[in-house]
Design an enzyme around this catalytic site. Sequence first.
Site, PDB file in Angstrom:
ATOM      1  N   GLU A 167      -5.322   3.950   1.712  1.00 30.16           N
ATOM      2  CA  GLU A 167      -4.639   3.815   2.866  1.00 30.16           C
ATOM      3  C   GLU A 167      -4.942   4.792   3.995  1.00 30.16           C
ATOM      4  O   GLU A 167      -4.462   5.667   4.554  1.00 30.16           O
ATOM      5  CB  GLU A 167      -3.127   3.889   2.609  1.00 30.16           C
ATOM      6  CG  GLU A 167      -2.629   2.756   1.760  1.00 30.16           C
ATOM      7  CD  GLU A 167      -1.236   2.506   1.784  1.00 30.16           C
ATOM      8  OE1 GLU A 167      -0.598   3.425   2.363  1.00 30.16           O
ATOM      9  OE2 GLU A 167      -0.889   1.544   1.184  1.00 30.16           O
ATOM     10  N   GLU A 375      -1.618  -2.755  -4.386  1.00 28.29           N
ATOM     11  CA  GLU A 375      -0.247  -2.441  -4.424  1.00 28.29           C
ATOM     12  C   GLU A 375       0.751  -3.360  -3.689  1.00 28.29           C
ATOM     13  O   GLU A 375       0.301  -3.964  -3.085  1.00 28.29           O
ATOM     14  CB  GLU A 375       0.123  -1.211  -3.743  1.00 28.29           C
ATOM     15  CG  GLU A 375      -0.515   0.114  -4.409  1.00 28.29           C
ATOM     16  CD  GLU A 375      -0.341   1.187  -3.633  1.00 28.29           C
ATOM     17  OE1 GLU A 375       0.869   1.447  -2.996  1.00 28.29           O
ATOM     18  OE2 GLU A 375      -1.173   2.223  -3.570  1.00 28.29           O
TER      19      GLU A 375
HETATM   20  C1  BG6 Z   1       1.717   3.363  -0.814  1.00 27.34           C
HETATM   21  C2  BG6 Z   1       1.035   4.469  -1.436  1.00 27.34           C
HETATM   22  O1  BG6 Z   1       1.397   3.320   0.551  1.00 27.34           O
HETATM   23  O2  BG6 Z   1       2.946   3.148  -0.826  1.00 27.34           O
HETATM   24  C3  BG6 Z   1       1.655   5.101  -2.679  1.00 27.34           C
HETATM   25  O3  BG6 Z   1      -0.618   4.212  -1.744  1.00 27.34           O
HETATM   26  C4  BG6 Z   1       3.189   5.050  -2.462  1.00 27.34           C
HETATM   27  O4  BG6 Z   1       1.246   6.225  -2.932  1.00 27.34           O
HETATM   28  C5  BG6 Z   1       3.526   3.590  -2.258  1.00 27.34           C
HETATM   29  O5  BG6 Z   1       3.597   5.680  -3.449  1.00 27.34           O
HETATM   30  C6  BG6 Z   1       5.245   3.535  -2.151  1.00 27.34           C
HETATM   31  O6  BG6 Z   1       5.655   4.311  -0.947  1.00 27.34           O
HETATM   32  P1  BG6 Z   1       6.644   5.097  -1.232  1.00 27.34           P
HETATM   33  O7  BG6 Z   1       6.880   6.182  -0.199  1.00 27.34           O
HETATM   34  O8  BG6 Z   1       7.934   4.684  -1.456  1.00 27.34           O
HETATM   35  O9  BG6 Z   1       6.202   6.068  -2.545  1.00 27.34           O
END
Ligand code: BG6
Length: 480
Positions: A167, A375
Amino acid sequence: MKYSQNPKFPDGFLWGASSAAWQVEGGTDAGGRTPAIIDLNSQTKKPYADNSVASDHYHHYKEDVALMKECGFTSYRFSLSWSRIIPAADRKVNPKGIEFYNNLINELVAAGITPIVTLYHYDMPVWVDEKYGGWYDRGIIDEFDYYCRVCFEHFGDRVKYWLSINEQNMQIIYGDWLGVSKGSKNWFEEKWQVNHIMNMCHAKAVVACHEMVEDGKIGPVPGYVPIYPETCKPEDQIGALNAEELTQKIWNDFYYYREYSTFVQSYWKENKIDPKILPGDMEFMKEAKIDFIAVNCYRSDVGKWPDPTFKQEIGLNKSGIKGDFTYPNFPGEYALARNPFVEVTDWDWHIDPVCMRYSLRYMWNLYHLPMVITEAGYGAHEDVDENGEIHDPERIEYLREYAYNVGLAIQDGVEVFGFNPWSFTDLLSTGNGMAKRYGLVFVNRTDDDLRDLRRIKKESFYWYSRLIKSNGTDWGKEMK
Ligand code: BG6
């Protein structure tokens, strides 16, 4: 358009889940690892949560991989910790760091699980930061190249899918949050210089991977949040397009075309920004041809033409934390807004499964490159119930609908080779520690109490296992 009830996932589709070193490993001073900037942030900056133990995957990796195998995983996406592999500026490779990742990779391979490895996921070594001021100095380009080459040399015989920088777009947009901007007062201009240096690092990783890893494939990992125009008002289309350019398209176009788009060039000109591109940079970048795009996609956003009289609305978020969440409004560029047609999580992230299909279709139309989901996930407050179990029907619903929409995109003709939602075990959320859990497997700890770090399979684990083992046909309910 008429579809069969079940979209067909290709044979060999990679079903798994995803994590990142600093969010899951712990063991921050074990085995010769030195600190990363994110460790310091996690210990000092609220609402980050101390990552020195995290999910203690460093000491539980065997058990974790055994659970992945039980679930039926055929892939696992994780990241390497740079300062575990190269702990100091003398560039000496840490044998214990190599050993840890060799053990993990061997365990995965023995379990029939394909490793998908991210080279960089927010954990800048302190020694790199001290020497180069983080991403601000071009000296990091050679340092990153060296680090990537060490990784390819040691793990490239077994790891064939590599991801460069997680990202990058989000690191630039939320520079302060993710520790990249270092509180700069001049970030508006400097971010494009930092971004150019990151692009050079990404390009170094791509070129080195192709040089060193036999049959190796590598791609970037954009944080993809598709933007829907709020209305059909013509100005809102431009606001939405601007939002898309300035939050993701500039990056994706760059990865694909290996040159800066005319949009960003004219944006720089208009705003008198010099990204400090040196002779030879663009020629080098041309060599960095990516093989696929790894897509992180949790949610969509709504874009519109900004309102000059707009006042930030405070206290919009579902969990009721006042001032926690505000929609940006950039005069002359774009504004974002709440989508009334979808639900939100406790952290006000739009829950929009259709955005998965939309994003994959959209990216495919633009680039025609294979994609893998690295993700997507449902963050929630959770704890064991009185029977010691975790029932997470909302996560099941989220993953079911998102995975189904991946299937629909495949049916639409898009090439997707894997689904790796966030996350396998619970791990630290970037800004909310263990309070915001994503896992299929519960880790028995809270932010304040380490309890016994026991792994407990959630209801979603069993549901996902059935989906994987049926290669995407057993959804656990009738799908429409
Ligand atoms: C993604 C990242 O953008 O979102 C992760 O690559 C992150 O590292 C995930 O944990 C979820 O976001 P958050 O802020 O809820 O942890």
